[in-house]
Design a protein around this motif. Structure first.
Motif, PDB file in Angstrom:
ATOM      1  N   LEU A   1       6.487   4.061   8.746  1.00  0.00           N
ATOM      2  CA  LEU A   1       5.805   2.767   9.081  1.00  0.00           C
ATOM      3  C   LEU A   1       7.006   1.605   8.583  1.00  0.00           C
ATOM      4  O   LEU A   1       6.804   0.665   9.348  1.00  0.00           O
ATOM      5  CB  LEU A   1       4.773   2.379   7.927  1.00  0.00           C
TER       6      LEU A   1
ATOM      7  N   LEU B   1       1.121  -3.266   3.305  1.00  0.00           N
ATOM      8  CA  LEU B   1       0.705  -1.897   3.240  1.00  0.00           C
ATOM      9  C   LEU B   1       0.431  -1.466   1.937  1.00  0.00           C
ATOM     10  O   LEU B   1       1.179  -1.574   0.863  1.00  0.00           O
ATOM     11  CB  LEU B   1       1.957  -1.029   3.770  1.00  0.00           C
TER      12      LEU B   1
ATOM     13  N   HIS C   1       4.629   8.224   5.093  1.00  0.00           N
ATOM     14  CA  HIS C   1       3.959   7.148   5.700  1.00  0.00           C
ATOM     15  C   HIS C   1       5.023   5.971   5.451  1.00  0.00           C
ATOM     16  O   HIS C   1       5.453   5.259   6.722  1.00  0.00           O
ATOM     17  CB  HIS C   1       2.793   6.570   4.822  1.00  0.00           C
TER      18      HIS C   1
ATOM     19  N   VAL D   1       0.908  -6.921  10.561  1.00  0.00           N
ATOM     20  CA  VAL D   1       0.476  -6.158   9.289  1.00  0.00           C
ATOM     21  C   VAL D   1       1.717  -6.705   8.332  1.00  0.00           C
ATOM     22  O   VAL D   1       2.695  -6.341   8.557  1.00  0.00           O
ATOM     23  CB  VAL D   1       0.614  -4.793   9.510  1.00  0.00           C
TER      24      VAL D   1
ATOM     25  N   VAL E   1       4.782  -3.919  -0.122  1.00  0.00           N
ATOM     26  CA  VAL E   1       4.017  -2.692  -0.189  1.00  0.00           C
ATOM     27  C   VAL E   1       3.439  -2.439  -1.444  1.00  0.00           C
ATOM     28  O   VAL E   1       4.271  -2.588  -2.731  1.00  0.00           O
ATOM     29  CB  VAL E   1       4.983  -1.372   0.064  1.00  0.00           C
TER      30      VAL E   1
ATOM     31  N   GLN F   1       6.677  -1.300  11.532  1.00  0.00           N
ATOM     32  CA  GLN F   1       5.905  -2.395  11.275  1.00  0.00           C
ATOM     33  C   GLN F   1       7.000  -3.574  10.662  1.00  0.00           C
ATOM     34  O   GLN F   1       6.996  -3.672   9.287  1.00  0.00           O
ATOM     35  CB  GLN F   1       4.848  -2.105  10.111  1.00  0.00           C
TER      36      GLN F   1
ATOM     37  N   THR G   1      -1.459   8.066  11.558  1.00  0.00           N
ATOM     38  CA  THR G   1      -1.515   6.546  10.894  1.00  0.00           C
ATOM     39  C   THR G   1      -0.733   5.538  11.714  1.00  0.00           C
ATOM     40  O   THR G   1      -1.329   4.722  12.311  1.00  0.00           O
ATOM     41  CB  THR G   1      -0.957   6.749   9.480  1.00  0.00           C
TER      42      THR G   1
ATOM     43  N   LEU H   1       6.006  -6.487   7.885  1.00  0.00           N
ATOM     44  CA  LEU H   1       5.666  -6.089   6.367  1.00  0.00           C
ATOM     45  C   LEU H   1       6.498  -7.186   5.540  1.00  0.00           C
ATOM     46  O   LEU H   1       7.724  -7.227   5.697  1.00  0.00           O
ATOM     47  CB  LEU H   1       5.951  -4.640   6.292  1.00  0.00           C
TER      48      LEU H   1
ATOM     49  N   ALA I   1      -1.938   2.587  14.012  1.00  0.00           N
ATOM     50  CA  ALA I   1      -1.744   1.234  13.719  1.00  0.00           C
ATOM     51  C   ALA I   1      -1.173   0.298  15.052  1.00  0.00           C
ATOM     52  O   ALA I   1      -1.400  -0.669  15.161  1.00  0.00           O
ATOM     53  CB  ALA I   1      -0.756   1.220  12.610  1.00  0.00           C
TER      54      ALA I   1
END
Length: 211
Positions: A161, A145, A157, A142, A171, A165, A130, A168, A134
């Protein structure tokens, strides 16, 4: 004579979950997975059909066992297999849904050289695919999430992530058992230091993925 020859067989290394986790801390998981995907794109892998065994247990729950062998060529030149078993009802028993073992084979003799706990590896491999995807197919930053399920895969994940990321902002977590989603949201709050990422448990999958 026979007993001495049997005693001289090379030992099989066994790694527990804790040992696998410690070993993975010394490995660039994202780099390894990106490399394997490159080998696959070059036709340097062999992936036979998986073997799928399903049955109904004494509690009338549908359970399964999957065996997935593979060979990665190139500089890796290693074959092995993963046996991963699962029961969707396990979380109600405070158990991970899936568990298993990974076996590595000696490239010259084909003997089993290593048996290791496979649940952690399987989850981190899934999350790494993943994360690599990404970054490879990156579009706009992004900011949200969505996690469908609040178990082992969700945690894997998050482990990969959250650090990568960096844009972000929130979430959103959905699980069929709302308490599990809320527990993961509570654990995530405050774990990013100076970054402000909001963790929220939501009551439908659509609310998680729509943003």
């Amino acid at each position: 004579m026979l007993n001495r020859s049997l005693a001289s067989v090379a030992p099989i290394i066994y790694l527990t979950r804790d040992e696998v986790v410690r070993a993975c801390q010394r490995v660039d998981i994202m780099g390894v997975i990106a490399g394997v995907l490159t080998h696959h794109a070059r036709g340097e892998t062999t992936l036979p059909d998986e073997s799928y065994l399903a049955w109904t247990n004494s509690c009338r729950e549908r359970v399964r066992s999957i065996n997935m062998p593979a060979y990665v060529g190139g500089a890796v030149a290693r074959a092995g297999t993963k046996i991963i078993n699962a029961n969707p009802a396990n979380p109600r028993r405070d158990l991970e849904r899936a568990s298993g073992v990974t076996m590595l084979f000696d490239d010259e003799t084909a003997r089993v050289s290593c048996i290791m706990e496979g649940g952690y590896l399987s989850a981190m491999r899934t999350a790494a695919v993943t994360a690599v995807s990404a970054e490879t197919f990156a579009g706009p930053p992004v900011r949200t999430l969505a996690l469908l399920g609040a178990g082992t895969l969700a945690r894997a994940h998050l482990a990969l992530l959250l650090d990568r990321q960096t844009n972000l902002e929130r979430v959103l977590i959905f699980d069929l058992e709302q308490a599990r989603a809320q527990r993961l949201a509570d654990e995530g709050t405050g774990q990013l230091g100076d970054r402000h990422v909001r963790f929220e448990a939501v009551d439908t999958a659509e609310r998680a993925v729509r943003p």
